[in-house]
Structure formats: C-alpha cells, structure tokens
Write an enzyme that holds these catalytic residues in place. Structure first.
Site, PDB file in Angstrom:
ATOM      1  N   TYR A 145      32.608 -38.504 -45.110  1.00  0.00           N
ATOM      2  CA  TYR A 145      33.483 -37.656 -45.942  1.00  0.00           C
ATOM      3  C   TYR A 145      32.722 -36.406 -46.422  1.00  0.00           C
ATOM      4  CZ  TYR A 145      36.724 -36.670 -49.874  1.00  0.00           C
ATOM      5  OH  TYR A 145      37.609 -36.097 -50.769  1.00  0.00           O
ATOM      6  N   LYS A 149      33.596 -32.525 -45.515  1.00  0.00           N
ATOM      7  CA  LYS A 149      33.955 -31.575 -46.576  1.00  0.00           C
ATOM      8  C   LYS A 149      32.942 -30.423 -46.652  1.00  0.00           C
ATOM      9  CE  LYS A 149      37.708 -33.616 -48.113  1.00  0.00           C
ATOM     10  NZ  LYS A 149      39.031 -33.010 -47.940  1.00  0.00           N
TER      11      LYS A 149
HETATM   12  P1  NAP Z   1      45.881 -39.115 -51.539  1.00  0.00           P
HETATM   13  O1  NAP Z   1      46.582 -39.349 -52.815  1.00  0.00           O
HETATM   14  O2  NAP Z   1      45.255 -40.253 -50.819  1.00  0.00           O
HETATM   15  O3  NAP Z   1      46.897 -38.365 -50.548  1.00  0.00           O
HETATM   16  C1  NAP Z   1      46.478 -38.027 -49.251  1.00  0.00           C
HETATM   17  C2  NAP Z   1      47.555 -37.226 -48.576  1.00  0.00           C
HETATM   18  O4  NAP Z   1      47.133 -36.965 -47.230  1.00  0.00           O
HETATM   19  C3  NAP Z   1      48.859 -37.994 -48.499  1.00  0.00           C
HETATM   20  O5  NAP Z   1      49.947 -37.096 -48.576  1.00  0.00           O
HETATM   21  C4  NAP Z   1      48.790 -38.618 -47.110  1.00  0.00           C
HETATM   22  O6  NAP Z   1      50.107 -38.857 -46.665  1.00  0.00           O
HETATM   23  C5  NAP Z   1      48.089 -37.506 -46.319  1.00  0.00           C
HETATM   24  N1  NAP Z   1      47.405 -38.014 -45.143  1.00  0.00           N
HETATM   25  C6  NAP Z   1      46.378 -38.901 -45.107  1.00  0.00           C
HETATM   26  N2  NAP Z   1      46.028 -39.144 -43.829  1.00  0.00           N
HETATM   27  C7  NAP Z   1      46.854 -38.405 -43.050  1.00  0.00           C
HETATM   28  C8  NAP Z   1      46.998 -38.243 -41.654  1.00  0.00           C
HETATM   29  N3  NAP Z   1      46.228 -38.899 -40.758  1.00  0.00           N
HETATM   30  N4  NAP Z   1      47.961 -37.397 -41.183  1.00  0.00           N
HETATM   31  C9  NAP Z   1      48.764 -36.739 -42.044  1.00  0.00           C
HETATM   32  N5  NAP Z   1      48.663 -36.854 -43.384  1.00  0.00           N
HETATM   33  C10 NAP Z   1      47.739 -37.673 -43.875  1.00  0.00           C
HETATM   34  O7  NAP Z   1      44.727 -38.042 -51.687  1.00  0.00           O
HETATM   35  P2  NAP Z   1      44.508 -36.909 -52.792  1.00  0.00           P
HETATM   36  O8  NAP Z   1      43.630 -37.472 -53.829  1.00  0.00           O
HETATM   37  O9  NAP Z   1      45.793 -36.263 -53.143  1.00  0.00           O
HETATM   38  O10 NAP Z   1      43.601 -35.913 -51.939  1.00  0.00           O
HETATM   39  C11 NAP Z   1      44.092 -34.710 -51.353  1.00  0.00           C
HETATM   40  C12 NAP Z   1      42.908 -33.922 -50.833  1.00  0.00           C
HETATM   41  O11 NAP Z   1      42.003 -33.661 -51.907  1.00  0.00           O
HETATM   42  C13 NAP Z   1      42.089 -34.660 -49.773  1.00  0.00           C
HETATM   43  O12 NAP Z   1      41.649 -33.753 -48.793  1.00  0.00           O
HETATM   44  C14 NAP Z   1      40.918 -35.207 -50.555  1.00  0.00           C
HETATM   45  O13 NAP Z   1      39.794 -35.406 -49.742  1.00  0.00           O
HETATM   46  C15 NAP Z   1      40.714 -34.096 -51.562  1.00  0.00           C
HETATM   47  N6  NAP Z   1      39.991 -34.529 -52.764  1.00  0.00           N
HETATM   48  C16 NAP Z   1      40.541 -35.440 -53.623  1.00  0.00           C
HETATM   49  C17 NAP Z   1      39.828 -35.800 -54.738  1.00  0.00           C
HETATM   50  C18 NAP Z   1      40.365 -36.774 -55.756  1.00  0.00           C
HETATM   51  O14 NAP Z   1      39.641 -37.082 -56.710  1.00  0.00           O
HETATM   52  N7  NAP Z   1      41.566 -37.275 -55.629  1.00  0.00           N
HETATM   53  C19 NAP Z   1      38.563 -35.268 -54.980  1.00  0.00           C
HETATM   54  C20 NAP Z   1      38.032 -34.356 -54.090  1.00  0.00           C
HETATM   55  C21 NAP Z   1      38.768 -33.974 -52.981  1.00  0.00           C
HETATM   56  P3  NAP Z   1      50.513 -40.068 -45.696  1.00  0.00           P
HETATM   57  O15 NAP Z   1      49.770 -41.275 -46.133  1.00  0.00           O
HETATM   58  O16 NAP Z   1      51.994 -40.128 -45.850  1.00  0.00           O
HETATM   59  O17 NAP Z   1      50.126 -39.601 -44.322  1.00  0.00           O
END
Ligand code: NAP
Length: 237
Positions: A145, A149
């Site tokens: 990851y 990133k």
């Molecule tokens: P999340 O709640 O797990 O949501 C992930 C999203 O990505 C969902 O809409 C999921 O939809 C979609 N997704 C996952 N795999 C996919 C695939 N193979 N094809 C198409 N869509 C896919 O994650 P989040 O926390 O909102 O994170 C969003 C972004 O922010 C990510 O890039 C994550 O790495 C980044 N981020 C998050 C955090 C945090 O603390 N939450 C921190 C740093 C960075 P489906 O399951 O319907 O496909």
C-alpha cells in the site's frame, strides 16, 4: 470519479455535485453507487453510475474513454478507489503485493492516460489522485500500500510537468486517518492509540478530504499543480 460508493469517495462525489458538476460514479457495487446517485439527485445534483472493477485496468481505461466520448468532455478525474491487503513484508505474498499495486497504482495510471486526450483537446483538466500519509512516512504492515501510494506522487508530478502547458493540473491529496470502512477494520483500541499523535485530536471525516479535493477541482486552484497535499490533522508534521 472512482471509489464513489462509500467513504471518502461518496463525500467527494456529493461535494463535486453540490459545486455544480455532473458526477460519474465508478466502483464495483452497483447498489452502493445507486444509493449515492440518489442522494445527489435528491439534493438537486446530477450523477450517473458505472459498475467497474479497477483490477481490470483495461476495462477501466475503456470506461474513461466511453464516458468522455458520451459527454464530449472530461473536466475532472478523481482516482480515489483503493484497497489494502496488509501484512509484514517478510510474509507478504506476491499476489497481495500485485493486487494492491494494480488497483491503487496501475489503474490510476491507465485512468489518467485515458483522460489526457479529451483534457488536451479542451486545453483544460483537473486530475486529483488520492494518496495516503502511508506513502510519505511508510507504515509497518503496508509495504504494498505504501509503495503504491508513494508512487502516485511521482506519477502525478510527472503528469503535472508533461501537461502543464495545456492547463491540465495533477495533484495528490494524502489523507491521514479518516473515519471510513477502511479504518473501521483497525478496531477501537488502535484508533485510541493513534489519537494522541494527531495534533487536532480527532480522526478525519470524509468531508475533510472532499473539501480539499473540491478546492483542487475549482477555478481557485488553477495555479496549483504537481503537489502532494497532506490532510491528516497534523499527524505527519
Ligand atoms: P473504503 O471506505 O474502503 O472505500 C473504498 C472505495 O473504493 C469504495 O467505493 C469501493 O467500492 C472502491 N473500490 C475498492 N476496490 C475497488 C475496485 N477493485 N474497483 C472499483 N472500486 C473499488 O475506503 P476509503 O477509506 O473511503 O478510502 C478512499 C481512498 O482514500 C483510498 O484510495 C484509500 O487508500 C485512501 N485513504 C484512506 C484513508 C482512511 O483513513 N480511510 C487514509 C489514507 C488514504 P466497491 O467496494 O463497491 O468496489
């Protein structure tokens, strides 16, 4: 925009729609996308849904082309979808490494590449890639990851240099700990351990990230490109 079915992506989609954009929602789950699209239309916005698994990079690139052909333009591309497959490096399988690189990095590259043609034609574009502070500081258990990133910074800075003359900007927003399904998996105990190291003393909310993305997508950010903007409550400062 990808990963629009929940979490940070849902918040970004709602905010971009509120700002007057027609939003194209992409994720795997059609049901999740339709719920978000219904929220957008209920508040007077406009959206459409496309179920697509970004692990199939060819399908995602084709979808970006199809969407820009249908609308005759593509102003903003937000690559937000992301997955984790955590484990210590010495035990991490090739499959888990490749799966995370594929969805979190390669799909971003192919999506950007497909978006560049319509953006170049329009001599305008905003590309916003969602990174993570893991890609800046590293994080035990996240070799795959953090590598993906971190690479988004190199990719985005390169696109900023290649495309600046066409008024296409490309930036990364790097969240810290944001309350979504992804961090829910950490459990309450770990979250409590993290809190004292966050100067603002709270986990972030999806809206905190959406506000920064909306700014980068706006006319006010026209002179801002090739940057990694950290939104983490001060955790990494
Ligand atoms: P999340 O709640 O797990 O949501 C992930 C999203 O990505 C969902 O809409 C999921 O939809 C979609 N997704 C996952 N795999 C996919 C695939 N193979 N094809 C198409 N869509 C896919 O994650 P989040 O926390 O909102 O994170 C969003 C972004 O922010 C990510 O890039 C994550 O790495 C980044 N981020 C998050 C955090 C945090 O603390 N939450 C921190 C740093 C960075 P489906 O399951 O319907 O496909």
């Amino acid at each position: 925009m990808t990963g629009a079915s929940r979490g940070i992506g849902r918040a970004i989609a709602l905010k971009l729609a509120q700002d007057g954009n027609h939003v194209v929602l992409v994720a795997r789950s059609q049901g999740g996308l339709e719920t978000v699209a219904a929220e957008i239309t209920a508040s007077g916005g406009s959206a459409e849904c496309h179920a697509c698994d970004l692990a199939d990079c060819t399908a995602y690139a084709a979808l970006v082309e199809q969407i820009s052909e249908k609308h005759g333009r593509l102003d903003i591309l937000v690559n937000n979808a992301g997955i984790t497959k955590d484990g210590l490096a010495m035990r991490m399988s090739d499959e888990d490494f490749d799966a995370v690189i594929n969805v979190n990095l390669k799909s971003v590259f192919v999506g950007c590449r497909a978006a560049l043609r319509p953006m170049m034609r329009a001599r305008f574009g905003r590309i916003i890639n969602i990174g993570s502070i893991s890609g800046i500081t590293g994080n035990a258990g996240q070799a795959n990851y953090a590598a993906a990133k971190a690479a988004l910074a190199g990719l985005s800075k390169t696109l900023a240099k290649e495309m600046g003359a066409k008024s296409i900007t490309c930036n990364v927003v790097a969240p810290g700990f944001i309350e979504t399904d992804m961090t829910e998996a950490l459990g309450e105990k770990i979250k409590e351990q993290i809190l004292p190291s966050i100067p603002l003393r709270r986990l972030g909310k999806p809206d905190d990230i959406a506000a920064t993305v909306a700014f980068l997508a706006s006319d006010s950010a026209g002179y801002l490109t090739g940057q990694v903007i950290v939104v983490d409550g001060g955790l990494s400062c």
